[in-house]
Write a protein that holds these residues in place. Sequence first.
Motif, PDB file in Angstrom:
ATOM      1  N   SER A 123       0.776  -1.266   0.223  1.00 43.38           N
ATOM      2  CA  SER A 123      -0.110   0.078   0.054  1.00 43.38           C
ATOM      3  C   SER A 123       0.957   1.293  -0.130  1.00 43.38           C
ATOM      4  CB  SER A 123      -0.827   0.371   1.273  1.00 43.38           C
ATOM      5  OG  SER A 123      -1.752   0.834   1.398  1.00 43.38           O
ATOM      6  N   GLN A 124       0.144   2.734  -0.783  1.00 42.10           N
ATOM      7  CA  GLN A 124       1.481   3.351  -0.618  1.00 42.10           C
ATOM      8  C   GLN A 124       0.962   4.262   0.289  1.00 42.10           C
ATOM      9  OE1 GLN A 124       0.603   5.737  -4.220  1.00 42.10           O
ATOM     10  NE2 GLN A 124      -0.131   3.775  -5.686  1.00 42.10           N
ATOM     11  N   GLN A 125       2.239   4.945   1.419  1.00 41.16           N
ATOM     12  CA  GLN A 125       1.931   5.944   2.682  1.00 41.16           C
ATOM     13  C   GLN A 125       0.829   7.447   1.862  1.00 41.16           C
ATOM     14  OE1 GLN A 125       2.379   5.108   6.004  1.00 41.16           O
ATOM     15  NE2 GLN A 125       1.930   7.307   6.469  1.00 41.16           N
ATOM     16  N   ARG A 126       1.667   7.652   0.461  1.00 42.22           N
ATOM     17  CA  ARG A 126       0.353   8.766   0.129  1.00 42.22           C
ATOM     18  C   ARG A 126      -1.209   8.461   0.743  1.00 42.22           C
ATOM     19  NH1 ARG A 126      -0.322   9.761  -6.108  1.00 42.22           N
ATOM     20  NH2 ARG A 126      -2.104  11.789  -6.341  1.00 42.22           N
ATOM     21  N   LEU A 127      -1.641   7.306   0.167  1.00 43.91           N
ATOM     22  CA  LEU A 127      -3.201   6.985   0.703  1.00 43.91           C
ATOM     23  C   LEU A 127      -3.383   7.001   2.607  1.00 43.91           C
ATOM     24  CD1 LEU A 127      -5.458   6.213   0.076  1.00 43.91           C
ATOM     25  CD2 LEU A 127      -5.452   3.752   0.186  1.00 43.91           C
ATOM     26  N   TRP A 128      -2.655   7.214   2.706  1.00 41.00           N
ATOM     27  CA  TRP A 128      -3.073   6.926   4.174  1.00 41.00           C
ATOM     28  C   TRP A 128      -2.849   8.569   4.921  1.00 41.00           C
ATOM     29  CZ3 TRP A 128      -5.897   3.722   4.743  1.00 41.00           C
ATOM     30  CH2 TRP A 128      -6.179   1.852   3.697  1.00 41.00           C
ATOM     31  N   ASP A 159      -4.888  13.306   6.365  1.00 45.00           N
ATOM     32  CA  ASP A 159      -5.771  14.953   6.209  1.00 45.00           C
ATOM     33  C   ASP A 159      -6.673  15.322   5.864  1.00 45.00           C
ATOM     34  OD1 ASP A 159      -4.735  17.620   6.342  1.00 45.00           O
ATOM     35  OD2 ASP A 159      -4.818  17.485   3.873  1.00 45.00           O
ATOM     36  N   VAL A 160      -7.548  14.789   5.288  1.00 48.28           N
ATOM     37  CA  VAL A 160      -8.649  15.011   4.948  1.00 48.28           C
ATOM     38  C   VAL A 160     -10.276  14.858   5.912  1.00 48.28           C
ATOM     39  CG1 VAL A 160     -10.825  14.447   2.870  1.00 48.28           C
ATOM     40  CG2 VAL A 160      -8.273  14.853   1.718  1.00 48.28           C
ATOM     41  N   LYS A 161      -9.533  14.117   6.460  1.00 47.50           N
ATOM     42  CA  LYS A 161     -10.397  13.329   7.085  1.00 47.50           C
ATOM     43  C   LYS A 161     -10.584  14.377   8.650  1.00 47.50           C
ATOM     44  CE  LYS A 161      -8.995  11.558  10.591  1.00 47.50           C
ATOM     45  NZ  LYS A 161      -9.010  10.651  11.657  1.00 47.50           N
ATOM     46  N   ASP A 162      -9.427  15.029   9.618  1.00 45.74           N
ATOM     47  CA  ASP A 162      -9.256  15.760  10.457  1.00 45.74           C
ATOM     48  C   ASP A 162     -10.167  17.089   9.807  1.00 45.74           C
ATOM     49  OD1 ASP A 162      -7.937  14.593  11.542  1.00 45.74           O
ATOM     50  OD2 ASP A 162      -6.408  15.289  11.364  1.00 45.74           O
ATOM     51  N   LYS A 163      -9.258  17.654   8.721  1.00 42.16           N
ATOM     52  CA  LYS A 163     -10.181  19.313   7.350  1.00 42.16           C
ATOM     53  C   LYS A 163     -11.515  19.481   7.902  1.00 42.16           C
ATOM     54  CE  LYS A 163      -5.562  20.349   5.410  1.00 42.16           C
ATOM     55  NZ  LYS A 163      -5.046  20.247   4.207  1.00 42.16           N
TER      56      LYS A 163
END
Length: 333
Positions: free
Chosen positions: A273-278, A283-287
């Motif tokens: 899995s790509q670290q970029r995904l998580w 980031d989006v969840k927090d915002k």
Amino acid sequence: MTKLTLFTDLIGIIKDKASQSKAALLSKPTTLSLLRATTHNSFTPPTHKHISTLLSSSDGSRATASSFLELLMDRLQNTNNAAVALKSLIVVHHIISHGSFILQDQLSVYPSTGGRNYLNLSNFRHNTNPTSWELSSWVRWFAQHIENILCSSRILGFFFLAKSLTDGEERVSGLTNGDLLKEFDSLVTLVEGICKRPNHASNESNKNKNKLVDEIVNLVSEDWVVIESVVIVEVSEIKERLGCFEFGEAVELVCCLKRLEECREKVVMILESQQRLWDLVSDVKDKVGMEVYKEKSKVQKEGRSLRFSESDRFSARVINSRDSLWFPSGRLL
């Protein structure tokens, strides 16, 4: 391998020989190809040659494809043998990933009711021996995975595992907020299903490895590469639209992102899995969560009630005036 397993496999071989001889005598090439691809052997997957021959023999008119799908589903749903069921599911998976348009089209409408438990294998049990009992858990899981793929494909409007996604960002940017969230929810459900995979010891000795199970693991790993790329595109688009979601949509979005984030540990354990995904999901969840918090605090200060019902969920949302004033990416018309 126990004596019971050997005896069971011997009976399976005899059944395979008898069935194939009968199909040959009756001059039924498609049936014969299906039987060869879905034998009772509990340890080896169908060969690519057998699957290719089977799919090519059923690729023609809509009537031919429909008859083949009915034959395949009868084979899948009427067997009580785990190996036969798994190999039939592998054939279904190949139709989804590599089948012709006409075969995929027929699969998408079979059965006409669709819905949950589409393949009717959630209660599959084959307990003749320890091997068949173990394979039964893989039948239930792989069938659920395929059902989730079919459900997501219906929502996205195409078999996304088989289609080039070079235009993925452009397609997603044209979706309404409601449609984007609906797609995203279905993809999260797909990831959650993958995380329920039965235990698979990848470090087993070659002597003890089950190549049939290995084939299924490899197929789902290939699926994940595509699924992950689609999820990244959709979460990136969601990030572009921050500030453009209604309160109910934002709440649903936070729930979906949390569900996806909860899959992280399992996904990292069983897949590349790509670290970029998580990082993007976090980031989006927090915002979005901060947006929800601010909106809720604002309403509470004003003394208004803030509610949203099932009718506000993205699964039933219709386009409103706000959708017509904004590009889905958040830019003004």
